[in-house]
Scaffold this motif. Sequence first.
Motif, PDB file in Angstrom:
ATOM      1  N   THR A  27       0.833  -1.200   0.000  1.00  0.00           N
ATOM      2  CA  THR A  27       0.000   0.000   0.000  1.00  0.00           C
ATOM      3  C   THR A  27       0.871   1.255   0.000  1.00  0.00           C
ATOM      4  N   LEU A  42      -1.330  -1.222  -5.235  1.00  0.00           N
ATOM      5  CA  LEU A  42      -2.479  -0.960  -4.364  1.00  0.00           C
ATOM      6  C   LEU A  42      -3.455  -2.136  -4.316  1.00  0.00           C
ATOM      7  N   HIS A  69      -2.487  -5.156  -4.313  1.00  0.00           N
ATOM      8  CA  HIS A  69      -1.751  -6.225  -3.626  1.00  0.00           C
ATOM      9  C   HIS A  69      -1.657  -7.482  -4.493  1.00  0.00           C
TER      10      HIS A  69
END
Length: 192
Positions: free
Chosen positions: A99, A145, A147
């Motif tokens: 993140t 973002l 993941h």
Amino acid sequence: NPGPFGLCAFALTAFCMGLYNLRAGVNAAAPGNFITGTAMFYGGLGQVIAGLLEYRNGNTFGGTTFCSYGLYWISYATLLIPSFGVAAAYADFPEDYNTAVGTYLLGWTIFTFLMWTLTWKSNLASTALFFCLGMTYLFSTISSLAHLEPGNIVQKFGGGMGMVTSSIAWYCAMADLSNNQNSYYTLPLGQL
């Protein structure tokens, strides 16, 4: 004219990073540390030098872009250098690391698209360069973002865009360098 030097420094570093993100001949889980030297010195320090020379020549756009992206490459290299401890600090929080990297890349995505708007009255090559660079950042941002696992299709698409971006940057550098005194050809930039 420091522009071609800055463009070549950017192009080579983007080329290496694009190949890595494409995972061309690289294990999907392999670290990206091979890019560290290029990012720190040629793409990083080289572009900062080119940017400072652009400022000295009165080119605020060139100075801002080369210094900014040069410092981007240096800051990106620090993520890969173990002694900086960035990745180690997130050892217990790998999702938060993704993140954090995605947020970092999102900032560069926004900056790049803003700079792209300042090329609309210059030439087609510069406009294409900043648009493709923005897309490279965008797909890298999404990959981080979301993941996604290393070597995912989004990251690979971003790597492909990075290869296109580096090709355009080299083209722009050669267009700036080629003239009647040193070559048998000149390259058009497509004035807008």
